[in-house]
Design an enzyme around this catalytic site. Structure first.
Site, PDB file in Angstrom:
ATOM      1  N   ASP A  55       8.813   2.173 -13.099  1.00 26.60           N
ATOM      2  CA  ASP A  55       7.363   2.175 -12.885  1.00 26.60           C
ATOM      3  C   ASP A  55       6.869   0.749 -13.077  1.00 26.60           C
ATOM      4  OD1 ASP A  55       4.621   2.335 -13.008  1.00 26.60           O
ATOM      5  OD2 ASP A  55       4.605   4.164 -14.228  1.00 26.60           O
ATOM      6  N   ASN A  74       6.853  -5.481  -2.408  1.00 29.93           N
ATOM      7  CA  ASN A  74       6.212  -4.601  -1.428  1.00 29.93           C
ATOM      8  C   ASN A  74       5.447  -3.440  -2.062  1.00 29.93           C
ATOM      9  OD1 ASN A  74       6.157  -3.018   1.315  1.00 29.93           O
ATOM     10  ND2 ASN A  74       7.210  -1.663  -0.124  1.00 29.93           N
ATOM     11  N   TYR A 134      -8.072  -3.194  -4.812  1.00 32.70           N
ATOM     12  CA  TYR A 134      -6.934  -3.405  -3.908  1.00 32.70           C
ATOM     13  C   TYR A 134      -7.087  -4.736  -3.177  1.00 32.70           C
ATOM     14  CZ  TYR A 134      -3.694  -2.220  -0.039  1.00 32.70           C
ATOM     15  OH  TYR A 134      -2.677  -2.204   0.897  1.00 32.70           O
ATOM     16  N   GLY A 135      -8.293  -4.973  -2.621  1.00 38.34           N
ATOM     17  CA  GLY A 135      -8.521  -6.207  -1.852  1.00 38.34           C
ATOM     18  C   GLY A 135      -8.435  -7.442  -2.725  1.00 38.34           C
ATOM     19  N   ALA A 136      -8.965  -7.331  -3.958  1.00 36.25           N
ATOM     20  CA  ALA A 136      -8.902  -8.488  -4.863  1.00 36.25           C
ATOM     21  C   ALA A 136      -7.455  -8.801  -5.216  1.00 36.25           C
ATOM     22  CB  ALA A 136      -9.712  -8.193  -6.126  1.00 36.25           C
ATOM     23  N   ALA A 137      -6.665  -7.765  -5.459  1.00 36.75           N
ATOM     24  CA  ALA A 137      -5.252  -7.989  -5.810  1.00 36.75           C
ATOM     25  C   ALA A 137      -4.491  -8.612  -4.632  1.00 36.75           C
ATOM     26  CB  ALA A 137      -4.608  -6.661  -6.212  1.00 36.75           C
ATOM     27  N   LYS A 138      -4.753  -8.116  -3.429  1.00 30.08           N
ATOM     28  CA  LYS A 138      -4.025  -8.637  -2.259  1.00 30.08           C
ATOM     29  C   LYS A 138      -4.466 -10.058  -1.917  1.00 30.08           C
ATOM     30  CE  LYS A 138      -1.445  -5.009  -1.199  1.00 30.08           C
ATOM     31  NZ  LYS A 138       0.007  -5.050  -1.302  1.00 30.08           N
TER      32      LYS A 138
HETATM   33  N1  LIG Z   1       0.319   1.252   5.519  1.00 36.67           N
HETATM   34  C1  LIG Z   1      -0.613   0.373   5.777  1.00 36.67           C
HETATM   35  O1  LIG Z   1      -1.507   0.593   6.629  1.00 36.67           O
HETATM   36  C2  LIG Z   1      -0.616  -0.962   5.073  1.00 36.67           C
HETATM   37  C3  LIG Z   1      -1.513  -1.935   5.526  1.00 36.67           C
HETATM   38  C4  LIG Z   1      -1.534  -3.154   4.894  1.00 36.67           C
HETATM   39  C5  LIG Z   1      -0.677  -3.406   3.847  1.00 36.67           C
HETATM   40  N2  LIG Z   1       0.190  -2.446   3.409  1.00 36.67           N
HETATM   41  C6  LIG Z   1       1.064  -2.783   2.292  1.00 36.67           C
HETATM   42  O2  LIG Z   1       2.396  -2.432   2.602  1.00 36.67           O
HETATM   43  C7  LIG Z   1       3.120  -2.202   1.407  1.00 36.67           C
HETATM   44  C8  LIG Z   1       3.910  -0.909   1.514  1.00 36.67           C
HETATM   45  O3  LIG Z   1       2.999   0.182   1.608  1.00 36.67           O
HETATM   46  P1  LIG Z   1       3.280   1.404   2.585  1.00 36.67           P
HETATM   47  O4  LIG Z   1       2.192   1.411   3.580  1.00 36.67           O
HETATM   48  O5  LIG Z   1       4.687   1.413   3.032  1.00 36.67           O
HETATM   49  O6  LIG Z   1       2.936   2.642   1.614  1.00 36.67           O
HETATM   50  P2  LIG Z   1       3.876   3.619   0.766  1.00 36.67           P
HETATM   51  O7  LIG Z   1       4.849   4.288   1.641  1.00 36.67           O
HETATM   52  O8  LIG Z   1       2.945   4.440  -0.055  1.00 36.67           O
HETATM   53  O9  LIG Z   1       4.670   2.598  -0.162  1.00 36.67           O
HETATM   54  C9  LIG Z   1       4.220   2.164  -1.402  1.00 36.67           C
HETATM   55  C10 LIG Z   1       5.421   2.139  -2.327  1.00 36.67           C
HETATM   56  O10 LIG Z   1       5.036   1.576  -3.584  1.00 36.67           O
HETATM   57  C11 LIG Z   1       5.684   2.296  -4.590  1.00 36.67           C
HETATM   58  N3  LIG Z   1       4.912   2.269  -5.823  1.00 36.67           N
HETATM   59  C12 LIG Z   1       3.608   2.626  -5.993  1.00 36.67           C
HETATM   60  N4  LIG Z   1       3.291   2.569  -7.291  1.00 36.67           N
HETATM   61  C13 LIG Z   1       4.402   2.153  -7.946  1.00 36.67           C
HETATM   62  C14 LIG Z   1       4.710   1.917  -9.316  1.00 36.67           C
HETATM   63  N5  LIG Z   1       3.809   2.109 -10.290  1.00 36.67           N
HETATM   64  N6  LIG Z   1       5.970   1.513  -9.634  1.00 36.67           N
HETATM   65  C15 LIG Z   1       6.895   1.332  -8.676  1.00 36.67           C
HETATM   66  N7  LIG Z   1       6.672   1.542  -7.371  1.00 36.67           N
HETATM   67  C16 LIG Z   1       5.433   1.955  -7.016  1.00 36.67           C
HETATM   68  C17 LIG Z   1       5.779   3.728  -4.085  1.00 36.67           C
HETATM   69  O11 LIG Z   1       6.906   4.388  -4.645  1.00 36.67           O
HETATM   70  P3  LIG Z   1       6.797   5.457  -5.853  1.00 36.67           P
HETATM   71  O12 LIG Z   1       5.546   6.238  -5.622  1.00 36.67           O
HETATM   72  O13 LIG Z   1       8.044   6.253  -5.743  1.00 36.67           O
HETATM   73  O14 LIG Z   1       6.765   4.661  -7.116  1.00 36.67           O
HETATM   74  C18 LIG Z   1       5.946   3.546  -2.586  1.00 36.67           C
HETATM   75  O15 LIG Z   1       7.299   3.621  -2.193  1.00 36.67           O
HETATM   76  C19 LIG Z   1       2.083  -2.198   0.274  1.00 36.67           C
HETATM   77  O16 LIG Z   1       2.095  -3.451  -0.360  1.00 36.67           O
HETATM   78  C20 LIG Z   1       0.772  -2.005   1.015  1.00 36.67           C
HETATM   79  O17 LIG Z   1      -0.322  -2.552   0.295  1.00 36.67           O
HETATM   80  C21 LIG Z   1       0.232  -1.235   4.006  1.00 36.67           C
END
Ligand SMILES: NC(=O)c1ccc[n+]([C@@H]2O[C@H](COP(=O)([O-])OP(=O)(O)OC[C@H]3O[C@@H](n4cnc5c(N)ncnc54)[C@H](OP(=O)(O)O)[C@@H]3O)[C@@H](O)[C@H]2O)c1
Length: 267
Positions: free
Chosen positions: A76, A103, A167-171
């Site tokens: 985590d 990621n 979220y936006g501030a962190a990114k």
């Molecule tokens: N999808 C979009 O439209 C989009 C757009 C812009 C940017 N992004 C960015 O792309 C990246 C991947 O996101 P995604 O879209 O592929 O979504 P996702 O499938 O929900 O992936 C997010 C991953 O982060 C992990 N995670 C969340 N909280 C965690 C924690 N406390 N400890 C460890 N792992 C954690 C989750 O795994 P567990 O829950 O198993 O921990 C999950 O596998 C992110 O940085 C997101 O901000 C996505």
């Protein structure tokens, strides 16, 4: 019979090794789903040994299915001791780290007035502090490998984004870290790059609490805003993590690459 090799020239790009990442090691956080899973597969399919990290071990195991060069580590990343534990596991499994893909992220949109302190802290830990401390912990390994850090942020954060304060501030801060570390770590031979995806078809929206109908409406709205007229697929983002980590990208650092169907080009 021998064949004369053509002289390399500007017209003949160098041949790409079939397994360009053979012998190299990659850590992908959030590797159990979406962009992280696709990124783990893309590196593994080019010969890398990959450690996928996340909380749901069954999701990580699914990522590793049929790919013996993917290993799983349940952690985590909101826990302060997780970054050190992840790096220790990568060293134990592989002996080092060539590429770190930050990621993993958590998305809990709320308008100002409804932001919960604990939720906000957790989101900042996962989306900002975990990349920071993971990278810090991995520094000696990355330096030894002349490695690459890939930070996954998001497109469109130069503008206001209602409901996405945390979220936006962190990114936004993550993009700042990408550029800052690129400068700071260049003398140590470490490159730092970012990828800023536009809307991508992953479980992120469901996990933020949207139901199937809401997700369908969200995708339709997102598609209408993207010049290419659709949301992206995780593999279309993962591809660029691999491209930016290749030795051929050795002169690229500090770049945050939009992979967003043209969304960030719209005024
Ligand atoms: N999808 C979009 O439209 C989009 C757009 C812009 C940017 N992004 C960015 O792309 C990246 C991947 O996101 P995604 O879209 O592929 O979504 P996702 O499938 O929900 O992936 C997010 C991953 O982060 C992990 N995670 C969340 N909280 C965690 C924690 N406390 N400890 C460890 N792992 C954690 C989750 O795994 P567990 O829950 O198993 O921990 C999950 O596998 C992110 O940085 C997101 O901000 C996505």
């Amino acid at each position: 019979m021998t064949h004369a090799q053509p002289e390399p020239s500007a017209q003949t790009p160098p041949e790409r090794a079939e397994y360009a990442f053979e012998g190299r090691t990659v850590v992908v956080t959030g590797g159990g789903s979406g962009i992280g899973r696709a990124t783990a597969h893309a590196f593994a399919d080019e010969g890398a040994r990959v450690l996928v990290v996340g909380r749901r071990t069954e999701a990580l195991a699914e990522t590793a299915r049929h790919r013996p060069n993917i290993r799983c580590y349940g952690a985590d990343l909101s826990e302060p001791d997780a970054p050190a534990a992840v790096v220790a596991e990568a060293v134990r499994e592989f002996g080092g780290i060539d590429v770190l893909v930050n990621n993993a992220a958590r998305l809990r949109p709320e308008p100002l007035g409804r932001i919960d302190d604990l939720d906000a802290r957790t989101e900042l830990r996962v989306n900002l502090l975990a990349p920071l401390f993971l990278t810090q912990e991995a520094l000696p390994r990355l330096e030894a490998a002349k490695g690459t850090v890939v930070n996954v942020s998001t497109a469109g954060i130069g503008r206001g984004w209602a409901g996405h304060s945390v979220y936006g501030a962190a990114k936004t801060a993550l993009d700042f870290l990408t550029r800052t570390w690129a400068v700071e770590l260049a003398p140590r031979g470490i490159r730092v790059v970012g990828i800023a995806p536009g809307p991508v078809d992953t479980p992120l929206a469901e996990r933020a609490g949207l139901g199937p109908d809401e997700v369908a409406r969200l995708r339709a709205r997102q598609s209408a805003r993207v010049p290419l007229g659709r949301v992206g697929q995780p593999e279309e983002v993962a591809r660029w993590a691999v491209e930016l980590a290749r030795p051929e990208a050795a002169f690229t650092t500090g770049l945050v690459l939009p992979v967003d169907g043209g969304a960030s080009a719209v005024f």
